[in-house]
Design an enzyme around this catalytic site. Structure first.
Site, PDB file in Angstrom:
ATOM      1  CG  HIS A  14      -0.848   0.480 -10.888  1.00  0.00           C
ATOM      2  ND1 HIS A  14       0.322   1.185 -11.031  1.00  0.00           N
ATOM      3  CD2 HIS A  14      -1.529   1.108  -9.895  1.00  0.00           C
ATOM      4  CE1 HIS A  14       0.354   2.185 -10.173  1.00  0.00           C
ATOM      5  NE2 HIS A  14      -0.761   2.170  -9.469  1.00  0.00           N
ATOM      6  CG  ASP A  49       1.398  -5.204  -9.873  1.00  0.00           C
ATOM      7  OD1 ASP A  49       1.563  -5.221  -8.639  1.00  0.00           O
ATOM      8  OD2 ASP A  49       1.017  -4.203 -10.494  1.00  0.00           O
ATOM      9  CD  GLN A  70      -3.883  -2.928  -4.357  1.00  0.00           C
ATOM     10  OE1 GLN A  70      -4.333  -3.233  -3.248  1.00  0.00           O
ATOM     11  NE2 GLN A  70      -3.501  -1.698  -4.640  1.00  0.00           N
ATOM     12  CE  LYS A  97       0.061  -0.304  -3.492  1.00  0.00           C
ATOM     13  NZ  LYS A  97      -0.710   0.924  -3.537  1.00  0.00           N
ATOM     14  CB  CYS A  99      -2.158   4.497 -11.160  1.00  0.00           C
ATOM     15  SG  CYS A  99      -1.710   5.845 -10.090  1.00  0.00           S
TER      16      CYS A  99
END
Ligand code: C6P
Length: 415
Positions: A123, A200, A203, A226, A366
């Site tokens: 991303h 990261d 998600q 999220k 993104c």
């Protein structure tokens, strides 16, 4: 189903609304998730019963707010298996957490010739901060590529993580392909070469059981919005020794121990990284999201999404002219399905689906370098969460059929 979606859906007031006269089918969960009533209530409760600034007041409201804010920090630590609450820094979002590491760790410890290993599926949030730092410091960025199944190329992991590597910054789960990366193996290799690992987790943390000690990562970044929580709250997990040796990111009130006219000393971690009045109300409400997910059980959340993704792929595969991106096996894939349909631009598809009450994302997500790698300008993307159920795919397929009727010859997909 492993999760009782009928019961869960009752907790989300927004799911009762209609869009263009159709029941809302919300399949844009990788962008942000909806909020259960307990989270909305927790936010209202903060502002209606204990709104105060934290860490400075000695009155009852300030103590209550401070207690709740710090209790949430402990809850976050428990949720991701961190050794201690002091490993947890509150930020605004994943993006800010990654920028914090780039500025507070990278600027201090990296120098010309050092290498940072990333991947082509990152991303922009885990790409642009490193590009800026690389330009400033003369660093080299290396990119692990993906194969035709949307998985990281093992040979690239071997080739690029080596003696010059100082940091491997990689997504735990792709927001486009859904690929769940072998981050423990990557961390082992990085550590053998003395490099640090930033995951990261934007998600992964909302969708999989994540334990920072099992994964052996040095940094983990993710966002509350999220995972059923409010917008405006991000988390940076970091090993305590790292937080201690890093420079401050932002400076001003709260992050200091002692200030003189010419110089200052810093507060203990994690407060050294939380300058100014933080997002108290949203952090306190985030506590309710963590409780909600813990009550469901992250193993169950994952199992539910495997069922959803299998069913979604099964239905979508029948659509003529469709290309689905990312791993074929649901075991290597989170609850995300990105796709393109021949002759239909994803934006057109997204617009037609919206008229059917179905919210998907269409665009580059993104992840422009990944789009280039896949040789597309954009994709459609359906992404799932705890309240989604397979019956909602009827509306998705109907919307796709309607778009096909509009933009090309009729199709019959069957069920
Ligand atoms: N992806 C999506 O629709 P923020 O915006 O800071 O909360 O999260 C940034 C981010 C970082 N990494 C990954 C893997 C992400 O998926 C995201 C956010 C959203 O895919 C919005 S672009």
């Amino acid at each position: 189903m492993t999760i009782d979606t009928k019961r869960i859906r009752e907790d989300f007031p927004i799911l009762k609304r209609e869009v263009h006269g159709k029941p809302l089918v919300y399949l844009d969960n990788a962008a942000t998730t909806q909020k259960p009533q307990v989270v909305i209530d927790a936010l209202v409760e903060y502002y209606s019963s204990y709104n105060a600034n934290i860490h400075r007041g000695i009155h009852a409201l300030a103590e209550e707010a401070t207690g709740k804010y710090e209790a949430t920090r402990q809850k976050v630590a428990d949720f991701i298996g961190a050794p201690d609450a002091s490993n947890i820094v509150f930020t605004r979002n994943t993006t800010e957490s990654i920028n914090l590491v780039a500025q507070a760790w990278g600027r201090k410890f990296l120098s010309a010739g050092d290498e940072i290993v990333l991947s082509t599926m990152e991303h922009h949030s885990n790409l642009v901060p490193w590009q800026i730092l690389a330009k400033e410091k003369g660093l080299t960025l290396r990119f692990i590529d993906i194969d035709d199944d949307g998985q990281l190329v093992a040979a690239d992991i071997e080739r690029y993580i080596g003696e010059k590597t100082k940091l491997v910054a990689i997504t735990h789960m792709s927001n486009v392909l859904g690929t769940i990366n072998p981050v423990r193996e990557i961390a082992d290799r990085a550590h053998q070469h003395g490099a640090l690992v930033l995951l990261d987790g934007a998600q992964s943390v909302p969708h999989l059981p994540v334990d920072v000690q099992e994964l052996d990562c040095d940094f983990l970044a993710f966002s509350a919005h999220k995972m059923l929580g409010p917008t405006g709250v991000g988390v940076l997990y970091a090993r305590k020794e790292l937080l201690e040796e890093m420079d401050p990111f932002m400076s001003g009130g709260e992050m200091i121990r002692r200030v003189e006219l010419e110089e200052s000393t810093w507060n203990d971690v994690p407060w050294k990284f939380e300058a100014g009045t933080p997002n108290i109300g949203d952090v306190c409400a985030f506590s309710a999201s963590l409780d909600y997910l813990s009550d469901l059980g992250m193993e169950n959340v994952r199992a539910h999404e495997i069922e959803l993704v299998q069913e979604a792929v099964r239905r979508l595969q029948n659509v003529p002219g469709i290309t689905i991106y990312g791993p074929e096996s649901a075991a290597s894939k989170g609850g995300v399905v990105a796709f393109n349909i021949e002759d239909i631009h994803p934006h057109d598809l997204g617009t037609v689906l919206d008229r059917h009450g179905v919210a998907i994302r269409a665009g580059h997500h993104c992840a422009q370098p990944l789009m280039k790698r896949l040789d597309v300008v954009a994709t459609g993307r359906a992404s799932f969460y705890v309240y989604n159920e397979p019956t909602e795919f009827d509306a998705l397929i109907e919307g796709i059929e309607a778009a096909a009727r509009l933009f090309r010859a009729p199709v019959h997909t069957g069920a």
